[in-house]
Design an enzyme around this catalytic site. Structure first.
Site, PDB file in Angstrom:
ATOM      1  N   GLY A 180       0.898  -1.202  -0.103  1.00 10.74           N
ATOM      2  CA  GLY A 180       0.090  -0.011  -0.126  1.00 10.74           C
ATOM      3  C   GLY A 180       0.856   1.479   0.083  1.00 10.74           C
ATOM      4  O   GLY A 180       2.074   1.399  -0.546  1.00 10.74           O
ATOM      5  N   CYS A 181       0.367   2.085   0.673  1.00 13.92           N
ATOM      6  CA  CYS A 181       1.095   3.397   0.878  1.00 13.92           C
ATOM      7  C   CYS A 181       2.811   3.201   0.916  1.00 13.92           C
ATOM      8  O   CYS A 181       3.044   3.142   2.145  1.00 13.92           O
ATOM      9  CB  CYS A 181       0.558   4.465   1.801  1.00 13.92           C
TER      10      CYS A 181
END
Length: 198
Positions: A18-19
């Protein structure tokens, strides 16, 4: 220690969780990790930009390159920490970040890393009692992200956020909290979650 021996002890792991700001922030706390670089991998676009990757169509994931001393922390331990810092049952992204570029993945560099990754993935699925959708893909070219994204979580620049102008480090904390990352990881992994509250 000779330069050759020092070099032999250094290994790299490539993961997408993800991020990349969050994955970088988590893994820079791990003893034995010397560097974490945010970037892009897994796709076909040469020298991709953040905008291109987040818009889709490049095939790239937001990923990190973790450089570590395998005399202090093993590749297996890195991957165990990785699985316990994400939601590996989510095929559509991570937490509030949705879309292909935010999916989880492990990019294994050769058969040895692949074998370790398969084993750790199996253990994660067993622990959770759920299907782990994180693919194990062959490592390819890793493209470092723009300088702006490196060490974002401790940056001092003022950035405009939905909360108004904030210092980067504060903006990062607000984003991470609003995204529900730590809350969901804790719900999923409980006491196994390594980075919660640290």
């Amino acid at each position: 220690m000779t330069a050759g021996a020092a070099e032999a002890a250094t290994e790299k792991a490539y993961v997408a969780g993800g991020c990349f700001w969050c994955v970088e922030a988590d893994f820079e706390k791990v003893k034995g990790v010397s560097e974490v670089v945010s970037g892009y991998t897994g796709g076909t676009t040469e020298n991709p930009t953040y905008k291109q990757v987040s818009n889709g169509g490049t095939g790239h994931y937001e990923a990190v390159e973790i450089t570590f001393d395998n005399a202090q922390v093993s590749y297996e331990q890195i991957l165990m920490l990785f699985f316990r810092s994400v939601n590996p049952t989510d095929a559509g992204g991570q937490f509030c970040d949705r879309g292909d570029s935010y999916r989880t993945a492990i990019f294994a560099d050769g058969p040895e890393q692949r074998a370790v990754a398969e084993r750790v993935k199996g253990q994660a699925a067993q622990l959770l009692g759920k299907t782990v959708v994180t693919p194990i893909l062959p490592a390819g070219r890793f493209w470092p992200a723009e300088e702006y994204h490196q060490d974002y979580y401790k940056g001092t620049n003022i950035v405009l956020t939905r909360f108004g102008p904030r210092q980067q480090a504060t903006a990062y904390k607000l984003y991470r909290e609003a995204c529900g990352r730590d809350q969901r990881v804790q719900e999923l992994w409980g006491p196994e979650a390594p980075f919660i509250g640290h």
